[in-house]
Design a protein around this motif. Structure first.
Motif, PDB file in Angstrom:
ATOM      1  N   VAL A  94       0.847  -1.112   0.056  1.00  0.00           N
ATOM      2  CA  VAL A  94       0.066  -0.196  -0.027  1.00  0.00           C
ATOM      3  C   VAL A  94       0.948   1.399  -0.015  1.00  0.00           C
ATOM      4  CG1 VAL A  94      -1.810   1.274   1.372  1.00  0.00           C
ATOM      5  CG2 VAL A  94      -1.801  -1.268   1.304  1.00  0.00           C
ATOM      6  N   ALA A  95       0.602   1.998  -1.006  1.00  0.00           N
ATOM      7  CA  ALA A  95       1.446   3.420  -1.118  1.00  0.00           C
ATOM      8  C   ALA A  95       0.407   4.617  -1.427  1.00  0.00           C
ATOM      9  CB  ALA A  95       2.646   3.540  -2.244  1.00  0.00           C
ATOM     10  N   LEU A  96      -0.090   5.090  -0.094  1.00  0.00           N
ATOM     11  CA  LEU A  96      -0.975   6.099  -0.153  1.00  0.00           C
ATOM     12  C   LEU A  96      -0.323   7.333   0.329  1.00  0.00           C
ATOM     13  CD1 LEU A  96      -3.996   4.363   1.465  1.00  0.00           C
ATOM     14  CD2 LEU A  96      -3.818   4.472  -1.136  1.00  0.00           C
ATOM     15  N   ALA A  97      -1.052   8.495  -0.495  1.00  0.00           N
ATOM     16  CA  ALA A  97      -0.329   9.719   0.128  1.00  0.00           C
ATOM     17  C   ALA A  97      -1.311  10.028   1.318  1.00  0.00           C
ATOM     18  CB  ALA A  97      -0.905  10.909  -1.067  1.00  0.00           C
ATOM     19  N   LYS A  98      -0.636  10.802   2.190  1.00  0.00           N
ATOM     20  CA  LYS A  98      -1.521  11.005   3.468  1.00  0.00           C
ATOM     21  C   LYS A  98      -2.926  11.463   3.337  1.00  0.00           C
ATOM     22  CE  LYS A  98       0.143  15.763   4.589  1.00  0.00           C
ATOM     23  NZ  LYS A  98       0.794  16.578   5.736  1.00  0.00           N
TER      24      LYS A  98
ATOM     25  N   SER B 113      -0.104 -10.606   3.958  1.00  0.00           N
ATOM     26  CA  SER B 113       0.363  -9.569   4.708  1.00  0.00           C
ATOM     27  C   SER B 113       0.614  -8.270   4.040  1.00  0.00           C
ATOM     28  CB  SER B 113       1.895  -9.990   5.289  1.00  0.00           C
ATOM     29  OG  SER B 113       2.733  -9.790   4.349  1.00  0.00           O
ATOM     30  N   LEU B 114       0.561  -7.047   4.325  1.00  0.00           N
ATOM     31  CA  LEU B 114       0.638  -5.982   3.911  1.00  0.00           C
ATOM     32  C   LEU B 114       2.078  -5.120   4.389  1.00  0.00           C
ATOM     33  CD1 LEU B 114      -3.067  -4.458   3.910  1.00  0.00           C
ATOM     34  CD2 LEU B 114      -1.833  -5.535   1.890  1.00  0.00           C
ATOM     35  N   VAL B 115       2.499  -4.294   3.330  1.00  0.00           N
ATOM     36  CA  VAL B 115       3.509  -3.486   3.708  1.00  0.00           C
ATOM     37  C   VAL B 115       3.168  -1.841   3.162  1.00  0.00           C
ATOM     38  CG1 VAL B 115       5.939  -2.766   3.258  1.00  0.00           C
ATOM     39  CG2 VAL B 115       5.344  -5.237   3.462  1.00  0.00           C
ATOM     40  N   PHE B 116       3.012  -0.842   4.188  1.00  0.00           N
ATOM     41  CA  PHE B 116       2.868   0.210   3.792  1.00  0.00           C
ATOM     42  C   PHE B 116       4.182   0.884   3.397  1.00  0.00           C
ATOM     43  CE2 PHE B 116       1.916   4.643   3.922  1.00  0.00           C
ATOM     44  CZ  PHE B 116       0.637   4.863   3.936  1.00  0.00           C
ATOM     45  N   VAL B 117       4.297   1.190   2.143  1.00  0.00           N
ATOM     46  CA  VAL B 117       5.542   2.079   1.591  1.00  0.00           C
ATOM     47  C   VAL B 117       5.372   3.256   1.398  1.00  0.00           C
ATOM     48  CG1 VAL B 117       7.097   2.210  -0.240  1.00  0.00           C
ATOM     49  CG2 VAL B 117       6.131   0.194   0.331  1.00  0.00           C
TER      50      VAL B 117
ATOM     51  N   PHE C 216      -0.761  -3.320   9.457  1.00  0.00           N
ATOM     52  CA  PHE C 216       0.234  -3.639   8.469  1.00  0.00           C
ATOM     53  C   PHE C 216       1.348  -4.336   9.394  1.00  0.00           C
ATOM     54  CE2 PHE C 216      -1.862   0.020   6.524  1.00  0.00           C
ATOM     55  CZ  PHE C 216      -1.897  -0.332   5.461  1.00  0.00           C
ATOM     56  N   ALA C 217       2.048  -5.255   8.222  1.00  0.00           N
ATOM     57  CA  ALA C 217       3.178  -6.032   8.754  1.00  0.00           C
ATOM     58  C   ALA C 217       4.336  -5.100   9.030  1.00  0.00           C
ATOM     59  CB  ALA C 217       3.471  -7.117   7.877  1.00  0.00           C
ATOM     60  N   ARG C 218       4.567  -4.046   8.248  1.00  0.00           N
ATOM     61  CA  ARG C 218       5.629  -3.359   8.165  1.00  0.00           C
ATOM     62  C   ARG C 218       5.250  -1.870   7.573  1.00  0.00           C
ATOM     63  NH1 ARG C 218      10.712  -4.066   3.981  1.00  0.00           N
ATOM     64  NH2 ARG C 218      11.859  -2.322   4.300  1.00  0.00           N
ATOM     65  N   VAL C 219       5.750  -0.663   8.276  1.00  0.00           N
ATOM     66  CA  VAL C 219       5.472   0.627   7.460  1.00  0.00           C
ATOM     67  C   VAL C 219       6.899   1.262   7.434  1.00  0.00           C
ATOM     68  CG1 VAL C 219       4.774   3.053   7.896  1.00  0.00           C
ATOM     69  CG2 VAL C 219       3.274   0.983   8.899  1.00  0.00           C
ATOM     70  N   THR C 220       7.166   1.345   6.042  1.00  0.00           N
ATOM     71  CA  THR C 220       8.776   1.660   5.793  1.00  0.00           C
ATOM     72  C   THR C 220       9.101   3.018   6.195  1.00  0.00           C
ATOM     73  OG1 THR C 220       8.150   2.311   3.413  1.00  0.00           O
ATOM     74  CG2 THR C 220       8.512  -0.143   3.686  1.00  0.00           C
ATOM     75  N   ASP C 221      10.332   3.275   6.298  1.00  0.00           N
ATOM     76  CA  ASP C 221      10.795   4.697   6.541  1.00  0.00           C
ATOM     77  C   ASP C 221      12.351   4.628   6.296  1.00  0.00           C
ATOM     78  OD1 ASP C 221      10.779   7.097   7.591  1.00  0.00           O
ATOM     79  OD2 ASP C 221      11.444   6.716   9.614  1.00  0.00           O
ATOM     80  N   GLY C 222      12.805   5.572   5.871  1.00  0.00           N
ATOM     81  CA  GLY C 222      14.265   5.640   5.598  1.00  0.00           C
ATOM     82  C   GLY C 222      14.882   4.713   4.350  1.00  0.00           C
TER      83      GLY C 222
END
Length: 343
Positions: free
Chosen positions: A189-193, A213-217, A239-245
């Motif tokens: 999932v890659a959504l604008a805020k 599973s879902l990863v929020f990029v 979400f299994a993971r929310v990416t950062d950096g």
């Protein structure tokens, strides 16, 4: 030939790119121009980029920009939606940066061109006037037909205006080679805020049940205002993971290994297209609607609806046409730059 690339890309204090889409576009353009034999520097008005995350030339203020432009044989402004009113009720932002850069080009006798740029509807008088000034007598390659029409409405003469493509497509082969490379099945999932805010916990759980599973990029990964900053706590916990950096290449690997990409972020959709990952576009932005139509995806919808919808793989024939258009535009750009530098 020494070229300066100016885009919306900037570096956070952490050393990571604020917007992975802008970083992707900038690196694609720098790499393509370098492969044509140019010496290329990309301007960054932010912090110092981490080693290995794409070299940038840090620039501060008007005088720093003037020195950078004055040291170059030409300036290439691109890609992304640089022709837009991005600051709401204020004056400044991209319209001012575009106008100042173009003006400095005239004053310093440095050619300036716009390459692979998107143009959104601009209704306010001052931003529209700034963009008209920026584009005055400049050579422009627009990203898509709608942007081309809007550039024409901003005064760009037909002889100076060509249809290009999204700059990211210059790296299509590299992205295609990443297919299926990020481990177990998952959805991205890659959504604008603005779109993240409406995402509910039940909708997330429904998608998890379907995709494993879902990863929020976070394509925009500024800590305080990143894409995930408006997620409710229950939705975020799904979400299994929310990416950062991340670097954009790390984000691309996550997208390329996914079973589905649900996105309102334009370049998450482009990554999915080039990697052959099925996608569902989200939101009401004109550029996302244009993308969906061009590449045969469903009409963009609300985020909660997208979580339970069926994805489509982008039209490979349309992708081939767009990539060919990007390569043709690059050759035209280099011809114009070489001619400008000689004269």
């Amino acid at each position: 030939m020494k070229l300066v690339v100016l885009s919306a890309d900037r570096t956070l204090a952490s050393g990571y790119a604020a917007n992975l889409g802008d970083s992707f576009l900038t690196d694609a353009l720098v790499q393509a121009l370098s492969e044509e034999g140019a010496t290329v520097e990309a301007v960054d008005f932010g912090g110092r980029r981490r080693e290995g995350y794409g070299a940038r030339r840090s620039v501060s203020g008007f005088s720093g920009l003037a020195r950078t432009i004055g040291s170059a044989d030409a300036v290439v402004i691109g890609g992304g939606t640089l022709l837009q009113d991005d600051v709401g009720g204020r004056v400044g932002g991209l319209p001012r940066l575009m106008a100042v850069t173009s003006l400095l080009g005239w004053l310093l006798r440095t050619p300036v061109v716009f390459f692979g740029v998107g143009c959104d509807p601009v209704h306010r008088r001052v931003p529209r006037s700034l963009l008209r000034a920026a584009l005055w007598r400049r050579r422009v390659w627009a990203r898509d037909e709608q942007s081309m029409q809007r550039c024409s409405g901003l005064g760009v003469a037909a002889a100076s205006l060509s249809l290009g493509s999204d700059v990211s497509l210059l790296l299509a082969d590299e992205i295609a080679a990443m297919r299926g490379g990020d481990g177990p099945n998952h959805g991205v999932v890659a959504l604008a805020k603005a779109d993240s805010e409406g995402l509910t916990h039940p909708a997330v759980l429904e998608a998890v049940a379907r995709w494993g599973s879902l990863v929020f990029v976070q394509m925009f990964q500024d800590e305080s205002v990143g894409d995930a900053s408006t997620l409710s706590r229950p939705a975020r916990n799904g979400f299994a993971r929310v990416t950062d950096g991340l670097s954009w290449r790390e984000a691309a690997a996550v997208v390329a290994g996914a079973d589905v990409v649900i996105a309102s972020r334009m370049h998450a959709l482009y990554l999915a297209l080039m990697a052959g990952t099925p996608a569902i576009p989200v939101g009401d932005l004109a550029k996302v609607r244009s993308f969906a139509r061009e590449f045969g995806l469903s009409e963009p919808m609300e985020a909660a609806d997208a979580m339970k919808s069926d994805p489509r793989v982008g039209d490979s024939a349309a992708l081939d046409v767009a990539v060919a258009r990007a390569c043709t535009a690059l050759r035209e750009l280099m011809d114009v730059l070489r001619s400008s530098v000689r004269s």
